[in-house]
Design an enzyme around this catalytic site. Structure first.
Site, PDB file in Angstrom:
ATOM      1  N   ASP A  91       0.827  -1.203   0.000  1.00 54.72           N
ATOM      2  CA  ASP A  91       0.000   0.000   0.000  1.00 54.72           C
ATOM      3  C   ASP A  91       0.867   1.262   0.000  1.00 54.72           C
ATOM      4  OD1 ASP A  91      -2.796   1.007   0.399  1.00 54.72           O
ATOM      5  OD2 ASP A  91      -1.927   1.885   2.205  1.00 54.72           O
ATOM      6  N   GLU A 127       1.792  -0.587  -5.058  1.00 50.41           N
ATOM      7  CA  GLU A 127       0.802   0.430  -5.362  1.00 50.41           C
ATOM      8  C   GLU A 127       1.560   1.746  -5.309  1.00 50.41           C
ATOM      9  OE1 GLU A 127      -3.061   2.900  -3.892  1.00 50.41           O
ATOM     10  OE2 GLU A 127      -1.392   2.439  -2.591  1.00 50.41           O
TER      11      GLU A 127
HETATM   12  C1  NOJ Z   1      -4.380   2.984  -0.837  1.00 52.21           C
HETATM   13  C2  NOJ Z   1      -5.507   2.034  -0.558  1.00 52.21           C
HETATM   14  O1  NOJ Z   1      -5.769   1.296  -1.718  1.00 52.21           O
HETATM   15  C3  NOJ Z   1      -6.652   2.870  -0.102  1.00 52.21           C
HETATM   16  O2  NOJ Z   1      -7.854   2.156  -0.040  1.00 52.21           O
HETATM   17  C4  NOJ Z   1      -6.301   3.475   1.234  1.00 52.21           C
HETATM   18  O3  NOJ Z   1      -7.324   4.355   1.630  1.00 52.21           O
HETATM   19  C5  NOJ Z   1      -4.998   4.272   1.150  1.00 52.21           C
HETATM   20  N1  NOJ Z   1      -3.981   3.586   0.405  1.00 52.21           N
HETATM   21  C6  NOJ Z   1      -4.450   4.518   2.522  1.00 52.21           C
HETATM   22  O4  NOJ Z   1      -3.984   3.330   3.073  1.00 52.21           O
END
Ligand code: NOJ
Length: 575
Positions: free
Chosen positions: A226, A291
């Site tokens: 993440d 990500e």
């Molecule tokens: C990316 C995640 O996919 C999202 O759902 C989340 O709110 C943010 N990062 C913070 O962790």
């Protein structure tokens, strides 16, 4: 006959095939499960791990290679589990550690690999470390695990800098000292309940390596990381003229806005080099997917250099408007950037953070789309969006590399575009002062059975977000065995993708009679010819093509067929 040998056709090879049978993640189709909305076994209206385990057969029949589970760890759920209070424990909402083990075991039996989510940028404010940091004095080791700073102005009453939260509002919150007087501020790039960790601190680095090992030892095949581009911050903590709620890429080239001090700092890569070593010390078969919302394809590809992660979502593809030249450029540049570091490209069209492709592609402006849609907003053209999303899926599955499916995408599920404000739970909704609807519309629980309570999502009919009544028509059991249904289209696409080894395949653009100038995207991957019509009207298909898959009905007689607008085909040349 080869397409290259047909008259009036020019082909340009831009990506060479790999040999099939290499590392699994180079070509895997990976299905994202969002646990709270997949399947609820307990009946409280929130999906859980036993619910997922019981439905894994669906994924194996669909033909995916692996599953990515969004967070199921102990969490107060201020950001749907992306606020983790204990990285080594399952939240009772979702089950127990034994349930996680049972899920992993069932997946293994079915031949599915499992990736879990890792949230390293921030913890929950209920994490033991943050609880210890609050009563500890400024400068203490407890505070040094997070980013605490003195405020500016008289009595430190102003935030340390002007950074803003991705979800809207300030990125700093002030805490009280042990005696109740106002004290330091802590950084949270997301919600106030998600304090950012201090990755300059070796203790933080060591802890996350231990967390990786904890889950690797339990048998997971890897991690989706993440906010992978956010862990390291520029240590000057200077004001910044951009706004952090924009993804890094949005700021590129904007006048007067320098590089974002919180995103994509060079120092993040050292962290992933260490993680690479941790994974490599297992069986060489575990993977990390980033990500990382990076400015450019080249910046994205830096996360997947040979000694870092294994995949990085190609968000440029997701954000590209529905236009043949734009998609051609995005695909060409994405492949080139990944090829330059020897990594696969990782295609994605939907996830739990963006408006579902089925609805996004039905909006007047395609591209990344708004942050959620409400009843008062312009509504997508549902029929157009659905047609385009089917064509986009065939485009994506025909591309060499790995591809992700977000739960419900195989059912052709649209976004819920009319959720009332009082059921919305995304913190972005209130943090933005209700100007952004947020992401709940893509997170509505799945319909499994048209005639069951909550469409089979939960035995009691409870559902943490209401499902539109029209979703009966999207239920899995309404689509199974139905020719032309979204589910059957996805299933067949995945079977043919495997049969023709498209995931490890090649890509050559075909121009000439057909091409982006005509609104047509045509390429070959191994012996499969893929054509997507992004123009306004039907385009005649050349003779001599044996169509093996189409996202919609073709027009005309066999041999003189036309490809309708917003439709894709896979074909091979007739002998
Ligand atoms: C990316 C995640 O996919 C999202 O759902 C989340 O709110 C943010 N990062 C913070 O962790």
């Amino acid at each position: 006959m080869l397409i290259e040998d047909t008259p009036d056709v020019r082909t340009t090879l831009i990506h060479r095939a790999d040999s099939p049978g290499g590392q699994w993640w180079r070509s895997a189709v990976i299905y994202q499960v969002y646990p709270r909305s997949f399947a609820d076994s307990g009946g409280d209206g929130i999906g859980d791990l036993p619910g997922i385990t019981a439905r894994l057969g669906h994924l194996s029949r669909l033909g995916v290679d692996a599953v990515w589970l969004s967070p199921f760890y102990t969490s107060p759920q201020h950001d749907a589990g992306y606020d983790v209070a204990d990285y080594r424990q399952v939240d009772p909402l979702f089950g127990t550690l034994e349930d996680a083990d049972a899920l992993l075991a069932r997946a293994r039996t079915l031949g599915l690999r499992v990736l879990v989510d890792l949230v390293p940028n921030h913890t929950s404010d209920e994490h033991a470390w943050f609880r210890a940091a609050l009563p500890a004095p400024a400068g203490s080791p407890e505070r040094a695990r997070y980013i605490f700073r003195d405020g500016r102005g008289p009595d430190g009453a102003e935030a340390p800098n002007n950074w803003r939260s991705v979800f809207g509002g300030p990125a700093w919150t002030r805490v009280a000292d042990a005696d109740g007087t106002p004290g330091q501020w802590y950084l949270h790039l997301f919600d106030v309940h998600q304090p950012d960790l201090n990755w300059e601190n070796e203790e933080v680095r060591a802890e996350f390596e231990a967390i990786l090992r904890f889950w690797l030892d339990r048998g997971v095949d890897g991690f989706r990381v993440d906010v992978a581009h956010g862990l390291v911050k520029d240590q000057g903590f200077e004001d910044w003229a951009g706004h952090a709620e924009m993804i890094a890429g949005d700021d590129a080239g904007e006048e007067g806005v320098g590089p974002a001090p919180m995103w994509d700092q060079p120092g993040v890569h050292d962290i992933y080099r260490r993680w690479h070593e941790v994974l490599a010390s297992y069986d060489g078969d575990r993977a990390l997917v980033a990500e990382a919302w990076a400015d450019t394809d080249e910046a994205m590809a830096r996360y997947i250099r040979p000694d870092e992660m294994h995949q990085a979502f190609n968000f440029d593809f997701l954000c590209t408007e529905w236009s043949a030249p734009a998609l051609k450029d995005s695909i060409t540049e994405g492949l080139a950037a990944c090829d330059s570091v020897g990594a696969p490209t990782t295609w994605v069209l939907s996830n739990h953070d963006v408006v579902r492709a089925t609805s996004r592609l039905g909006l007047p402006a395609t591209g990344k789309g708004p942050n959620g849609i409400g009843a008062d907003d312009p509504q997508p053209d549902a029929e157009l969006g659905a047609r385009r999303a089917r064509a986009a899926a065939l485009l994506m599955f025909a591309l060499p590399g790995s591809a992700y499916i977000y739960q419900g995408e195989e059912l052709g599920l649209p976004e819920h575009t009319a959720l009332p404000g009082d059921v919305r739970q995304d913190p972005a909704f209130w943090r933005s002062g209700y100007t952004e609807k947020g992401r709940d519309g893509c997170r509505v629980p799945l319909p499994w059975e048209a005639d069951a309570p909550a469409f089979g999502f939960s035995p009691t009919g409870a559902s943490w977000l209401p499902q539109p009544t029209a979703w009966a028509g999207f239920a899995l059991d309404a689509q199974k065995g139905v020719a032309g249904s979204s589910y059957e289209l996805f299933r067949k696409a995945l079977r043919l993708r495997r049969e023709f080894d498209l995931g490890t395949g090649s890509l050559a653009w075909v121009d000439g009679t057909w091409g982006p100038e005509q609104g047509l995207l045509v390429f070959t991957n191994r012996q499969v010819i893929v054509a997507v019509n992004l123009s306004d009207g039907p385009i005649p298909l050349p003779d001599g093509l044996d169509v093996i898959l189409a996202s919609g009905e073709l027009r005309g007689e066999l041999g003189h067929q036309a490809l309708p607008a917003d439709t894709a085909v896979w074909a091979v040349l007739e002998d």
